[in-house]
Scaffold this motif. Structure first.
Motif, PDB file in Angstrom:
ATOM      1  N   ALA A  76      34.435  21.003  28.731  1.00  0.00           N
ATOM      2  CA  ALA A  76      33.141  21.290  29.351  1.00  0.00           C
ATOM      3  C   ALA A  76      33.118  22.711  29.915  1.00  0.00           C
ATOM      4  O   ALA A  76      34.143  23.239  30.342  1.00  0.00           O
ATOM      5  CB  ALA A  76      32.872  20.293  30.472  1.00  0.00           C
ATOM      6  N   LYS A  77      31.940  23.315  29.919  1.00  0.00           N
ATOM      7  CA  LYS A  77      31.773  24.629  30.542  1.00  0.00           C
ATOM      8  C   LYS A  77      32.121  24.513  32.018  1.00  0.00           C
ATOM      9  O   LYS A  77      31.820  23.516  32.671  1.00  0.00           O
ATOM     10  CB  LYS A  77      30.318  25.092  30.450  1.00  0.00           C
ATOM     11  CG  LYS A  77      29.868  25.469  29.087  1.00  0.00           C
ATOM     12  CD  LYS A  77      28.413  25.880  29.142  1.00  0.00           C
ATOM     13  CE  LYS A  77      27.836  25.950  27.757  1.00  0.00           C
ATOM     14  NZ  LYS A  77      26.379  26.127  27.804  1.00  0.00           N
ATOM     15  N   ARG A  78      32.734  25.571  32.508  1.00  0.00           N
ATOM     16  CA  ARG A  78      33.054  25.651  33.931  1.00  0.00           C
ATOM     17  C   ARG A  78      32.405  26.911  34.489  1.00  0.00           C
ATOM     18  O   ARG A  78      32.120  27.840  33.750  1.00  0.00           O
ATOM     19  CB  ARG A  78      34.564  25.666  34.140  1.00  0.00           C
ATOM     20  CG  ARG A  78      35.186  24.354  33.684  1.00  0.00           C
ATOM     21  CD  ARG A  78      36.670  24.288  33.966  1.00  0.00           C
ATOM     22  NE  ARG A  78      37.163  22.970  33.674  1.00  0.00           N
ATOM     23  CZ  ARG A  78      37.192  21.965  34.542  1.00  0.00           C
ATOM     24  NH1 ARG A  78      36.753  22.145  35.765  1.00  0.00           N
ATOM     25  NH2 ARG A  78      37.657  20.781  34.196  1.00  0.00           N
ATOM     26  N   TYR A  79      32.178  26.908  35.778  1.00  0.00           N
ATOM     27  CA  TYR A  79      31.452  27.995  36.412  1.00  0.00           C
ATOM     28  C   TYR A  79      32.366  28.695  37.430  1.00  0.00           C
ATOM     29  O   TYR A  79      32.903  28.063  38.325  1.00  0.00           O
ATOM     30  CB  TYR A  79      30.174  27.460  37.056  1.00  0.00           C
ATOM     31  CG  TYR A  79      29.258  26.931  35.981  1.00  0.00           C
ATOM     32  CD1 TYR A  79      28.364  27.778  35.343  1.00  0.00           C
ATOM     33  CD2 TYR A  79      29.353  25.618  35.535  1.00  0.00           C
ATOM     34  CE1 TYR A  79      27.565  27.321  34.308  1.00  0.00           C
ATOM     35  CE2 TYR A  79      28.556  25.144  34.499  1.00  0.00           C
ATOM     36  CZ  TYR A  79      27.665  26.006  33.897  1.00  0.00           C
ATOM     37  OH  TYR A  79      26.886  25.555  32.861  1.00  0.00           O
ATOM     38  N   ASP A  80      32.531  30.001  37.233  1.00  0.00           N
ATOM     39  CA  ASP A  80      33.458  30.832  38.001  1.00  0.00           C
ATOM     40  C   ASP A  80      32.649  31.833  38.818  1.00  0.00           C
ATOM     41  O   ASP A  80      31.994  32.713  38.255  1.00  0.00           O
ATOM     42  CB  ASP A  80      34.385  31.553  37.014  1.00  0.00           C
ATOM     43  CG  ASP A  80      35.393  32.469  37.660  1.00  0.00           C
ATOM     44  OD1 ASP A  80      35.354  32.661  38.889  1.00  0.00           O
ATOM     45  OD2 ASP A  80      36.242  33.002  36.923  1.00  0.00           O
ATOM     46  N   PRO A  81      32.677  31.720  40.158  1.00  0.00           N
ATOM     47  CA  PRO A  81      31.916  32.651  40.991  1.00  0.00           C
ATOM     48  C   PRO A  81      32.586  34.006  41.172  1.00  0.00           C
ATOM     49  O   PRO A  81      32.018  34.890  41.794  1.00  0.00           O
ATOM     50  CB  PRO A  81      31.841  31.909  42.336  1.00  0.00           C
ATOM     51  CG  PRO A  81      33.104  31.127  42.377  1.00  0.00           C
ATOM     52  CD  PRO A  81      33.355  30.688  40.944  1.00  0.00           C
ATOM     53  N   ASN A  82      33.758  34.186  40.615  1.00  0.00           N
ATOM     54  CA  ASN A  82      34.492  35.443  40.755  1.00  0.00           C
ATOM     55  C   ASN A  82      34.019  36.424  39.674  1.00  0.00           C
ATOM     56  O   ASN A  82      34.794  36.883  38.847  1.00  0.00           O
ATOM     57  CB  ASN A  82      35.997  35.171  40.652  1.00  0.00           C
ATOM     58  CG  ASN A  82      36.837  36.354  41.053  1.00  0.00           C
ATOM     59  OD1 ASN A  82      36.323  37.388  41.478  1.00  0.00           O
ATOM     60  ND2 ASN A  82      38.131  36.218  40.901  1.00  0.00           N
ATOM     61  N   ALA A  83      32.724  36.721  39.705  1.00  0.00           N
ATOM     62  CA  ALA A  83      32.110  37.511  38.635  1.00  0.00           C
ATOM     63  C   ALA A  83      32.213  39.016  38.837  1.00  0.00           C
ATOM     64  O   ALA A  83      31.930  39.775  37.917  1.00  0.00           O
ATOM     65  CB  ALA A  83      30.633  37.120  38.499  1.00  0.00           C
ATOM     66  N   HIS A  84      32.600  39.449  40.008  1.00  0.00           N
ATOM     67  CA  HIS A  84      32.570  40.881  40.289  1.00  0.00           C
ATOM     68  C   HIS A  84      33.943  41.512  40.451  1.00  0.00           C
ATOM     69  O   HIS A  84      34.037  42.682  40.793  1.00  0.00           O
ATOM     70  CB  HIS A  84      31.701  41.153  41.524  1.00  0.00           C
ATOM     71  CG  HIS A  84      30.270  40.817  41.270  1.00  0.00           C
ATOM     72  ND1 HIS A  84      29.405  41.681  40.664  1.00  0.00           N
ATOM     73  CD2 HIS A  84      29.558  39.676  41.486  1.00  0.00           C
ATOM     74  CE1 HIS A  84      28.223  41.105  40.534  1.00  0.00           C
ATOM     75  NE2 HIS A  84      28.290  39.893  41.024  1.00  0.00           N
ATOM     76  N   ARG A  85      34.980  40.760  40.207  1.00  0.00           N
ATOM     77  CA  ARG A  85      36.332  41.321  40.227  1.00  0.00           C
ATOM     78  C   ARG A  85      36.964  41.026  38.883  1.00  0.00           C
ATOM     79  O   ARG A  85      37.121  39.854  38.506  1.00  0.00           O
ATOM     80  CB  ARG A  85      37.159  40.690  41.348  1.00  0.00           C
ATOM     81  CG  ARG A  85      38.550  41.289  41.424  1.00  0.00           C
ATOM     82  CD  ARG A  85      39.305  40.845  42.645  1.00  0.00           C
ATOM     83  NE  ARG A  85      40.644  41.416  42.591  1.00  0.00           N
ATOM     84  CZ  ARG A  85      41.706  40.805  43.033  1.00  0.00           C
ATOM     85  NH1 ARG A  85      41.616  39.623  43.596  1.00  0.00           N
ATOM     86  NH2 ARG A  85      42.885  41.376  42.939  1.00  0.00           N
ATOM     87  N   PRO A  86      37.301  42.058  38.124  1.00  0.00           N
ATOM     88  CA  PRO A  86      37.880  41.814  36.800  1.00  0.00           C
ATOM     89  C   PRO A  86      39.110  40.910  36.894  1.00  0.00           C
ATOM     90  O   PRO A  86      39.976  41.116  37.757  1.00  0.00           O
ATOM     91  CB  PRO A  86      38.263  43.210  36.308  1.00  0.00           C
ATOM     92  CG  PRO A  86      37.405  44.138  37.104  1.00  0.00           C
ATOM     93  CD  PRO A  86      37.212  43.479  38.437  1.00  0.00           C
TER      94      PRO A  86
END
Length: 141
Positions: A76-86
């Motif tokens: 299943a797709k998962r959602y990662d809020p760490n979008a602004h740190r490579p």
């Protein structure tokens, strides 16, 4: 207040009670929840929240670039809020746990010119795989 909530408020995103709860559920490091896991946790905090609201909010957060959709091994797709740190991901091949990792190398510069085939490469996704300590223990030597 979580980093995600701060970013959303800074963007002027309309913060309804439902949106706030979804953003709160996604707060923290190494968070990689499925939509159903977000729904379960959001419902525990705000029982009247609907499945459609959770799914729509997750979709909006992805479109805004505030959350990354992560898919590994057809799960299943998962959602990662760490979008602004490579970062890259480390995935357990046993239980599917995902951890954010920050390798010291640059995957873009690691790709030799001879392997670029004329592409103007702008991004790279690397997924590390292995067994977490819990799964390694269960499997035994």
């Amino acid at each position: 207040m979580s980093d995600l909530l701060q970013r959303l408020r800074g963007r002027g995103w309309r913060m309804t009670a439902q949106r706030r709860v979804v953003a709160e559920v996604l707060a923290g490091e190494h968070v990689h929840l499925t939509a159903d896991e977000v729904l379960a946790q959001a419902t525990a905090r705000l029982p009247e929240i609907s499945r459609a609201t959770v799914y729509n909010t997750l979709g909006e957060l992805v479109l805004l670039g505030e959350v990354i959709e992560v898919t590994t091994d057809g799960r299943a797709k998962r959602y990662d809020p760490n979008a602004h740190r490579p970062h890259q991901h480390l995935v357990c091949s046993g239980c599917g746990t995902i951890r954010d990792v920050h390798p010291s190398g640059d995957p873009l510069s690691d790709l030799p010119d001879s392997e670029r085939f004329g592409y103007a490469v702008s991004a790279a996704e690397v997924t590390y795989r292995g067994r977490c300590p819990g799964c390694a223990t269960e499997q035994g030597p």
